[in-house]
Design a protein around this motif. Structure first.
Motif, mmCIF file in Angstrom:
data_model
loop_
_atom_site.group_PDB
_atom_site.id
_atom_site.type_symbol
_atom_site.label_atom_id
_atom_site.label_comp_id
_atom_site.label_asym_id
_atom_site.label_seq_id
_atom_site.Cartn_x
_atom_site.Cartn_y
_atom_site.Cartn_z
ATOM 1 N N THR A 1 34.579 25.596 -11.580
ATOM 2 C CA THR A 1 34.653 25.996 -10.169
ATOM 3 C C THR A 1 33.425 26.800 -9.757
ATOM 4 O OG1 THR A 1 37.058 26.022 -10.336
ATOM 5 C CG2 THR A 1 36.101 27.189 -8.464
ATOM 6 N N LEU A 2 32.874 27.576 -10.677
ATOM 7 C CA LEU A 2 31.703 28.389 -10.336
ATOM 8 C C LEU A 2 30.467 27.534 -10.043
ATOM 9 C CD1 LEU A 2 32.208 31.439 -12.729
ATOM 10 C CD2 LEU A 2 32.304 31.452 -10.226
ATOM 11 N N ASN A 3 30.554 26.227 -10.274
ATOM 12 C CA ASN A 3 29.486 25.324 -9.815
ATOM 13 C C ASN A 3 29.657 24.965 -8.338
ATOM 14 O OD1 ASN A 3 28.331 25.106 -12.386
ATOM 15 N ND2 ASN A 3 29.804 23.514 -12.966
ATOM 16 N N TYR A 4 30.839 25.248 -7.781
ATOM 17 C CA TYR A 4 31.156 24.837 -6.409
ATOM 18 C C TYR A 4 31.172 26.004 -5.419
ATOM 19 C CZ TYR A 4 32.659 20.292 -8.238
ATOM 20 O OH TYR A 4 32.704 19.051 -8.830
ATOM 21 N N GLY A 5 31.608 27.182 -5.885
ATOM 22 C CA GLY A 5 31.718 28.305 -4.962
ATOM 23 C C GLY A 5 32.344 29.502 -5.653
ATOM 24 N N PRO A 6 32.504 30.617 -4.903
ATOM 25 C CA PRO A 6 33.130 31.804 -5.467
ATOM 26 C C PRO A 6 34.578 31.525 -5.856
ATOM 27 C CG PRO A 6 32.200 32.246 -3.284
ATOM 28 C CD PRO A 6 32.145 30.771 -3.485
ATOM 29 N N ALA A 7 35.020 32.123 -6.946
ATOM 30 C CA ALA A 7 36.387 31.893 -7.427
ATOM 31 C C ALA A 7 37.098 33.235 -7.607
ATOM 32 C CB ALA A 7 36.356 31.140 -8.751
ATOM 33 N N THR A 8 38.377 33.232 -7.287
ATOM 34 C CA THR A 8 39.233 34.405 -7.512
ATOM 35 C C THR A 8 40.453 33.944 -8.280
ATOM 36 O OG1 THR A 8 38.547 35.508 -5.464
ATOM 37 C CG2 THR A 8 40.655 36.188 -6.396
ATOM 38 N N VAL A 9 40.823 34.698 -9.316
ATOM 39 C CA VAL A 9 42.021 34.336 -10.073
ATOM 40 C C VAL A 9 43.007 35.502 -10.028
ATOM 41 C CG1 VAL A 9 40.868 34.949 -12.263
ATOM 42 C CG2 VAL A 9 42.901 33.515 -12.315
ATOM 43 N N LEU A 10 44.268 35.165 -9.697
ATOM 44 C CA LEU A 10 45.336 36.168 -9.627
ATOM 45 C C LEU A 10 46.082 36.131 -10.956
ATOM 46 C CD1 LEU A 10 44.592 35.508 -6.624
ATOM 47 C CD2 LEU A 10 47.009 35.831 -6.080
ATOM 48 N N THR A 11 46.097 37.249 -11.644
ATOM 49 C CA THR A 11 46.646 37.271 -12.998
ATOM 50 C C THR A 11 47.493 38.520 -13.210
ATOM 51 O OG1 THR A 11 46.000 37.466 -15.350
ATOM 52 C CG2 THR A 11 44.426 38.271 -13.748
#
Ligand code: SF4
Ligand code: SF4
Length: 299
Positions: free
Chosen positions: A88-98
């Motif tokens: 995903t970091l090749n496509y845009g900013p990512a946020t993960v809820l954990t």
């Protein structure tokens, strides 16, 4: 005879954010306030594979998606989660809820390297619902406060600045004291400039059983949406991919009317705000975003 007015609809203004229900409804915890009743046994929604995520990422580019969000369940139960985030970091900013309780050292090493080599940022949101074991564990399960705090410490050691999210389960008058104590505890654990976001609970799933759910009067009406800034609502600019299609938002995936289609381009229809949870979104706004809200504190 009373005539009930139909609920107001919110059009998709632009698909800015794409969510992935990447762990389905599977979670290692069984929190009492979970709005989709996730648990180790709830497989109503399943994991998303890297191949499925990749397909949706490709589909999202021409649609102009700007940010990606990953939720569950617990995303890091998905065996392909690290690879999914790296991709995903090749496509845009990512946020993960954990929930922060299952990190492995080598996963964080890989994610740190992936972010360092990407133009885009990787954000973690870690759910902790109290500033101590006594306040958190009755909601999230025994031992979860210490485990989640260790997860925060790991993230900080790897240079991440997690957003700690806490569901408001205390009386309003205790809010400032809770926030102060939360920040102090995080600082004592070595997170010197903690980011804290306080969220309302959503009276669905397990939380519906804990609180008796929404009253019939807790609904958004046409009048309420006049003069209202629609961009406060996640459904104004987002959709979510599950293993069963594309749905309107991360909150309503279990509702039959929330499934809008098989693909992103099929899921652009305006959505009627007919659910009690829509009332919570209306009241509090921006509850699913990383952006600050009036209930957010950081220092
Ligand atoms: S609230 Fe989060 S951590 Fe707790 S059961 Fe639900 S998905 Fe899992
Ligand atoms: S629950 Fe919130 S985000 Fe979902 S459709 Fe209702 S208002 Fe929109």
């Amino acid at each position: 005879m009373s005539i009930e007015s139909s609920p107001p609809t919110v059009p998709l203004s632009h698909l800015d954010h794409l969510w992935f229900q990447v762990a389905g409804t599977l979670c290692n915890l069984t929190c009492h306030h979970c709005f989709i009743s996730c648990s180790p046994k709830n497989d109503r929604f399943g994991f998303l594979s890297l191949a499925t995520v990749q397909q949706r990422l490709d589909e999202s580019v021409p649609l102009g998606v700007k940010e990606y969000y990953f939720t569950g369940g617990e995303p890091f139960l998905n065996p392909e989660m690290v690879e999914i985030l790296c991709t995903t970091l090749n496509y845009g900013p990512a946020t993960v809820l954990t929930n922060g309780t299952v990190f492995k050292q080598d996963w964080l090493e890989r994610l740190q390297a992936a972010e360092a080599n990407s133009r885009y940022s990787l954000e973690f949101r870690v759910s902790i619902d109290g500033f101590s074991a006594e306040t958190n564990d009755p909601i999230r399960g025994e031992g979860t406060f210490d485990r989640a705090m260790r997860g925060v410490e790991q993230l900080v050691r790897f240079g991440f600045l997690p957003i700690i999210t806490a569901a408001r389960t205390w009386p309003d008058e205790q809010e400032s004291e809770v926030v102060e104590r939360f920040l102090r505890v995080l600082q004592q654990r070595g997170y010197t400039r903690p980011r804290l976001k306080i969220l309302p609970t959503l009276k669905l799933g397990a939380e519906e059983e804990r609180t008796e759910g929404y009253r019939a009067s807790e609904r958004v009406t046409q009048d309420m949406l006049e003069q209202f800034d629609h961009s406060q609502l996640v459904c104004d600019h987002s959709r979510i991919v599950t293993d069963q299609g594309v749905h309107v938002c991360p909150i309503l995936i279990e509702m039959p009317d929330a499934r809008l289609g098989d693909s992103l381009s099929q899921a652009t229809a305006a959505f009627p705000l007919a659910h009690g949870a829509c009332f919570t979104c209306y009241q509090y706004g921006a509850i699913c975003s990383n952006a600050s809200s009036s209930a957010t504190r950081s220092n």
